[in-house]
Design an enzyme around this catalytic site. Structure first.
Site, mmCIF file in Angstrom:
data_model
loop_
_atom_site.group_PDB
_atom_site.id
_atom_site.type_symbol
_atom_site.label_atom_id
_atom_site.label_comp_id
_atom_site.label_asym_id
_atom_site.label_seq_id
_atom_site.Cartn_x
_atom_site.Cartn_y
_atom_site.Cartn_z
ATOM 1 C CB SER A 134 -0.910 0.044 1.282
ATOM 2 O OG SER A 134 -2.073 0.818 1.138
ATOM 3 C CG ASP A 157 -4.126 -1.808 0.229
ATOM 4 O OD1 ASP A 157 -3.351 -2.526 0.866
ATOM 5 O OD2 ASP A 157 -4.317 -0.528 0.440
#
Length: 286
Positions: free
Chosen positions: A68, A182
């Site tokens: 991320s 993610d």
């Protein structure tokens, strides 16, 4: 007689080589150090402070594994290991440079992610994951299979986008024929991946030690906080692979709060300075 002398010479040579290898003056190979940067959206400004201290103290980094925002900060730094340039880029970034909300994309997520790719293109010195100066491994999650993937080849900007695509906020990303979201969904601090890539020493940066959030007033806030809880929980099993865990104080900072960059960078600096004695002891640095 000649044969006996040859055998004796060979045995002596082997003995000499073995002795040299165990001698105190024999050069030891440098341990491979991995820096694992975890997710946490705006809290990721703390990563900049961490990198500043490690660079200043000349702590070697042989690979960076990022999830991320850890992939965003880690990927830009891996492309050009210069903490001053990284800090300059971080201070310039605003929420609008990352979150391009669009009603047209609301079926799969309100944020398309084109701006995060544009930001990487503007600030990274290379275009491909495999071309970074420091080996870089961005982590994403396959939305169809649930697998944790390491994106080792292809567009750096696209790989970072995929690693940062918070489900429910970002539209999932097509990368290499897979639909990705993610990496924090399955592996927010991928210390196990660093080990699998040959790291001897793993330094992990955890941004999700404190995930309490009282200011929740929108569906985006609900999704963001839910993701924070998920990241916090799945990090526990990964951190056992780390030798050093750096945990900047990000208390009270929400995932999309871009107003506290300086404070977060300073917290990253403080947490890393606290961890330095242990890091130096592990790598044998005075």
């Amino acid at each position: 007689m000649v044969i006996k002398r040859s055998i004796l010479f060979a045995v002596s040579l082997v003995f000499l080589l073995c002795s040299c290898q165990s001698a105190p003056w024999a050069k030891k190979s440098e341990p491979r150090v991995a820096l694992v940067l975890g997710g946490g959206s705006a809290k990721g400004f703390a990563h900049v402070g961490v990198l500043r201290v490690l660079e200043k103290e000349k702590i070697p980094i042989h690979m960076i594994v990022g999830t991320s925002v850890g992939s965003l900060i880690g990927g830009i730094y891996a492309s050009n290991p210069d903490s001053f340039q990284l800090e300059w880029a971080a201070f310039k970034i605003n929420k609008g440079d990352i979150l391009d909300f669009s009603i047209a994309s609301s079926k799969m997520g309100p944020v398309q992610g084109t701006r995060i790719e544009a930001f990487v293109e503007q600030n990274a010195k290379v275009k491909l994951v495999e071309a970074t100066k420091i080996p870089f491994y961005p982590v994403a999650t396959d939305l169809n299979s649930g697998e944790t993937l390491t994106l080792e080849k292809g567009s750096l900007a696209r790989a970072i986008h995929a690693s940062s695509a918070i489900p429910g906020v970002f539209v999932p990303v097509n990368f290499g024929g897979r639909t990705l979201v993610d990496g924090g969904v399955t592996s927010n601090i991928a210390c196990d991946i660093a080990r699998s890539k040959g790291a001897d020493i793993v330094i992990a940066v955890n941004l999700q030690k404190d995930i309490k959030e009282n200011d929740i007033g929108s569906v985006i806030d609900v999704i963001a906080q839910s993701i924070s809880i998920m990241m916090h929980e799945n990090a526990k099993s990964k951190l056992r692979y780390a030798d050093v865990v750096i945990e900047p104080d990000t208390k009270g900072v929400s995932m999309f709060d871009f107003s506290r960059k300086k404070v977060l960078m300073e917290e990253g600096i403080k947490a890393t300075e606290k961890a330095l004695p242990k890091i130096k002891a592990l790598i044998g640095k005075p």
